[in-house]
Design a protein around this motif. Structure first.
Motif, mmCIF file in Angstrom:
data_model
loop_
_atom_site.group_PDB
_atom_site.id
_atom_site.type_symbol
_atom_site.label_atom_id
_atom_site.label_comp_id
_atom_site.label_asym_id
_atom_site.label_seq_id
_atom_site.Cartn_x
_atom_site.Cartn_y
_atom_site.Cartn_z
ATOM 1 N N PHE A 1 0.899 -1.196 -0.155
ATOM 2 C CA PHE A 1 0.225 -0.023 0.087
ATOM 3 C C PHE A 1 0.792 1.134 0.074
ATOM 4 O O PHE A 1 2.144 1.076 0.105
ATOM 5 N N ALA A 2 0.114 2.379 -0.389
ATOM 6 C CA ALA A 2 0.913 3.709 -0.310
ATOM 7 C C ALA A 2 0.292 4.582 0.745
ATOM 8 O O ALA A 2 -1.003 4.594 0.695
ATOM 9 N N ILE A 3 0.983 5.774 1.312
ATOM 10 C CA ILE A 3 0.307 6.516 1.952
ATOM 11 C C ILE A 3 0.720 7.973 1.584
ATOM 12 O O ILE A 3 1.763 8.209 1.006
ATOM 13 N N PHE B 1 4.745 1.741 -9.037
ATOM 14 C CA PHE B 1 5.467 1.280 -7.891
ATOM 15 C C PHE B 1 4.935 -0.229 -7.889
ATOM 16 O O PHE B 1 5.956 -1.442 -7.704
ATOM 17 N N LYS B 2 3.817 -0.587 -8.119
ATOM 18 C CA LYS B 2 3.350 -1.848 -8.006
ATOM 19 C C LYS B 2 4.017 -2.761 -9.127
ATOM 20 O O LYS B 2 4.200 -4.053 -8.941
ATOM 21 N N LYS B 3 4.343 -2.328 -10.073
ATOM 22 C CA LYS B 3 4.885 -3.039 -11.160
ATOM 23 C C LYS B 3 6.404 -3.493 -10.823
ATOM 24 O O LYS B 3 7.028 -4.349 -11.547
ATOM 25 N N THR B 4 7.081 -2.914 -9.799
ATOM 26 C CA THR B 4 8.345 -3.495 -9.455
ATOM 27 C C THR B 4 8.134 -4.502 -8.230
ATOM 28 O O THR B 4 9.459 -5.006 -8.195
ATOM 29 N N ILE B 5 7.142 -4.952 -8.036
ATOM 30 C CA ILE B 5 7.024 -6.172 -7.100
ATOM 31 C C ILE B 5 7.129 -7.264 -7.964
ATOM 32 O O ILE B 5 6.395 -7.387 -9.067
ATOM 33 N N LEU C 1 5.326 -0.904 2.016
ATOM 34 C CA LEU C 1 4.820 0.447 2.161
ATOM 35 C C LEU C 1 5.607 1.435 1.237
ATOM 36 O O LEU C 1 6.713 1.748 1.351
ATOM 37 N N GLN C 2 4.795 2.209 0.392
ATOM 38 C CA GLN C 2 5.326 3.190 -0.378
ATOM 39 C C GLN C 2 4.967 4.410 -0.025
ATOM 40 O O GLN C 2 3.840 4.835 0.421
ATOM 41 N N LEU C 3 6.095 5.378 0.571
ATOM 42 C CA LEU C 3 5.823 6.553 1.167
ATOM 43 C C LEU C 3 5.793 7.684 0.033
ATOM 44 O O LEU C 3 6.745 8.029 -0.777
#
Length: 472
Positions: A12-14, A37-41, A76-78
Motif C-alpha cells: 500500500f501507499a500513504i 511502484f506496484k510493477k516493481t513487485i 509500504l510506499q511513502l
C-alpha cells in the motif's frame, strides 16, 4: 518445485489527506506513482493491494485485507509526507515486517521552478520515514527502510525489493507445506532433537510422522513404465554412475523416485528428515541402498531432504534452496592447517544445483556409522563465494540462525564418495572453527553457492529470530 507456494505481500501507499483538496493535481500524480511502484513487485509473489491510504479508515480497510490474506510481508510506499495514523491501523494486528520504501520521483530539484505541489508530489521522500519507524518501534513491529529514486531507475532499490520478496517466500513455504519425519533422529545426536509443537508455534512448520514400513511399500503401485523410464533417464542425466549407468540398472530407483514425487505432492511435503536403523533386509534393504540418490532427485526439485533425522538442517537447506537456488547439507570435516582452510561436506543426499560438474554415484559396502550399504552421491560445489547456514535453539526453545560466508578454493578433496569442499574464511580456519562452534549451531549446516547473508537477515527478521554472523 514439486510443491509450489507463492508468498503473499501486502502493498500500500500513504499520503496526507489534507494535501489532496489543496493541490488536486496530486491525486493523479500519486495514482500513477503507485501504479508504477506496484510493477516493481516481482511476479514471484502474490500482491495483496491495500491501495493509496490517506485516512485512518482507509488504513483500517487495508489492514483488514492484509489480515484476511495472511500476508508474509508488508511493503509500504511513502508518496509524500503522511502522519503515522495512515500506516499504523494497516499493520497493527500483523506479525510481519513492514518495509518502508522511501523513493523520490526526481533525482534533484529544479530549485527556481519548483512550486509546492511539485515539491510534495515529486521531491518529498524523506520527511515521514523517521516518524513511521518511531511508531513502528513503539508498536513492537519489525521494520526496514529502502531509500532511492525513480528517475533513471534505481537497481539497488529493485534488488532490495526482490530480496525481501524472496525472504517472504521462505515464510510462505514453511507455512503452507509440511515436514515429513521418517523414523527418528540418529540415536544420541541430541543436538538434533526437537520439540515439533514448539517448531510449529515458532516457525509455522507442521511435522508429519511416517514409519519406514510405509515407505518400503510406497512404490508397490507404480506401474506406469513410461514414467519410470523417463525418471530413470533423468537419473542418468543427473549422475555419472560408477561402472556405467543403464536404464535397467536404475529402474527400481526410478520407480521409488516416481512414488516419492507423488507422495510429496499428496502430502504437501517440502522438507524431509529421515534416518533408518533397521536390519536392511528384503524390501528395507532395497530402499535403504538407493535412498541417497532417490532423495537427491527430490532435492533437485526443491524438497529439502536431510539425513540422520535432522529437522533443523532440513529447514536451513530449504531456506537456502528458496533464496539461493541450492541447499547442500554439510558439516565440518577436517582442517588443512598447512593451507589454513576448512574441509566441509557430508555423506548422503545432495543438491545437483550446487555442483559445477555432473555429480557421481558409487556403490559402497557400508554406510559409515549406519545400517547397510549401497549408493553414495558426491557433488562438486562451485568454486568461489559460499554461504553456510545453521539453525539451532537456546535453552528456552527459541530458534537462532548461525551464518558465515567464505570462498571455496580449488585443490584436492576426499574421493570416497562424500561431497566436500575446501573453504577459506577471512578469520582463518582455526578461528572459524572456534567462532562457529561457540555459536552452538548443531553439527550440521546447509551450504549454497554465492553470498546470501543479507537475504538470510531478511528471512530472520520475518521469522523474528536472532542471527549470529560468524564471518563475511
Amino acid at each position: 518445485m514439486l510443491v509450489e507456494t507463492k508468498a503473499r505481500v501486502g502493498v500500500f501507499a500513504i499520503a496526507l489527506g489534507a494535501y489532496l483538496p489543496q493541490f488536486p493535481t496530486l491525486v493523479p500524480e500519486f495514482e500513477q506513482q503507485y501504479a508504477d511502484f506496484k510493477k516493481t513487485i516481482p511476479d514471484s509473489v502474490e500482491v495483496v493491494d491495500g491501495g493509496i491510504v490517506t485516512t485512518k479508515e482507509l488504513s483500517m480497510a487495508a489492514g483488514d485485507k492484509f489480515r484476511a490474506a495472511d500476508v508474509d510481508l508488508v511493503i509500504l510506499q511513502l508518496l509524500t509526507y503522511a502522519t503515522s495514523y495512515n500506516m499504523l491501523p494497516a499493520v497493527r494486528d500483523l506479525n510481519v515486517p513492514v518495509v518502508l520504501v522511501n523513493v523520490q520521483k526526481k533525482k534533484a530539484p529544479d530549485y527556481a521552478n519548483t512550486d509546492t505541489p511539485t515539491w510534495l508530489g515529486e521531491l518529498y521522500a524523506c520527511g515521514a520515514v523517521g516518524e513511521m519507524v518511531a511508531d513502528l518501534e513503539r508498536a513492537g513491529k519489525r521494520h526496514a527502510v529502502i531509500t532511492g529514486v525513480v528517475e533513471g531507475g534505481d537497481p539497488q532499490v529493485q534488488a532490495e525489493i526482490e530480496d525481501w520478496c524472496r525472504a517472504a517466500q521462505v515464510r510462505r513455504r514453511f507455512r503452507d507445506t509440511n515436514l515429513a519425519q521418517i523414523g527418528r533422529p540418529y540415536p544420541g545426536m541430541m543436538d538434533l532433537y526437537i520439540d515439533e509443537t514448539n517448531l510449529y508455534n515458532r516457525m509455522f512448520l507442521y511435522t508429519k510422522q511416517f514409519d519406514w514400513e510405509k515407505m518400503w511399500a510406497i512404490a508397490d503401485n507404480i506401474t506406469d513404465e513410461n514414467a519410470i523410464r523417463a525418471k530413470a533417464q533423468d537419473i542418468l542425466d543427473t549422475f555419472d554412475i560408477e561402472g556405467g549407468g543403464t536404464i535397467e540398472k536404475v529402474w527400481d530407483m526410478a520407480k521409488y523416485v516416481v512414488a516419492f514425487e507423488q507422495w510429496v505432492k499428496d502430502e504437501k511435503i517440502a522438507f524431509i528428515a529421515s534416518h533408518y536403523d533397521g536390519f536392511a533386509q528384503g524390501k528395507a534393504g532395497v530402499l535403504d541402498s538407493m535412498l541417497i540418490p532417490a532423495f537427491s532427485m527430490l532435492i533437485k526439485q526443491g524438497v529439502a531432504c536431510a539425513v540422520e533425522g535432522d529437522i533443523k538442517v532440513s529447514m536451513a537447506m530449504s531456506i537456502l534452496k528458496t533464496i539461493a537456488g541450492c541447499g547442500q547439507l554439510s558439516e565440518m570435516y577436517s582442517i588443512d592447517f598447512d593451507e589454513d582452510i576448512c574441509i566441509i561436506g557430508h555423506s548422503g543426499s545432495g543438491d545437483a544445483d550446487i555442483s559445477e560438474k555432473k555429480p557421481t554415484m558409487k556403490i559402497v559396502p557400508v554406510f559409515h556409522g549406519k545400517t547397510g550399504g549401497g549408493y553414495l552421491t558426491q557433488f562438486y560445489p562451485h568454486l568461489g563465494p559460499v554461504t553456510y547456514l545453521g539453525i539451532t535453539q537456546d535453552k528456552d526453545g527459541h530458534f537462532k540462525f548461525v551464518v558465515a560466508e567464505g570462498v571455496n578454493e580449488p585443490g584436492p578433496i576426499f574421493t570416497f564418495g562424500d561431497t566436500n569442499m575446501r573453504t577459506r574464511f577471512t578469520c582463518g580456519a582455526r578461528e572459524f572453527c572456534n567462532r562457529w562452534s561457540e555459536a552452538g549451531p548443531t553439527h550440521h549446516m546447509a551450504a549454497a553457492s554465492g553470498r546470501h547473508i543479507d537475504t538470510i537477515l531478511k528471512v530472520a527478521k520475518i521469522f523474528d529470530v536472532p542471527v549470529d554472523i560468524i564471518t563475511r
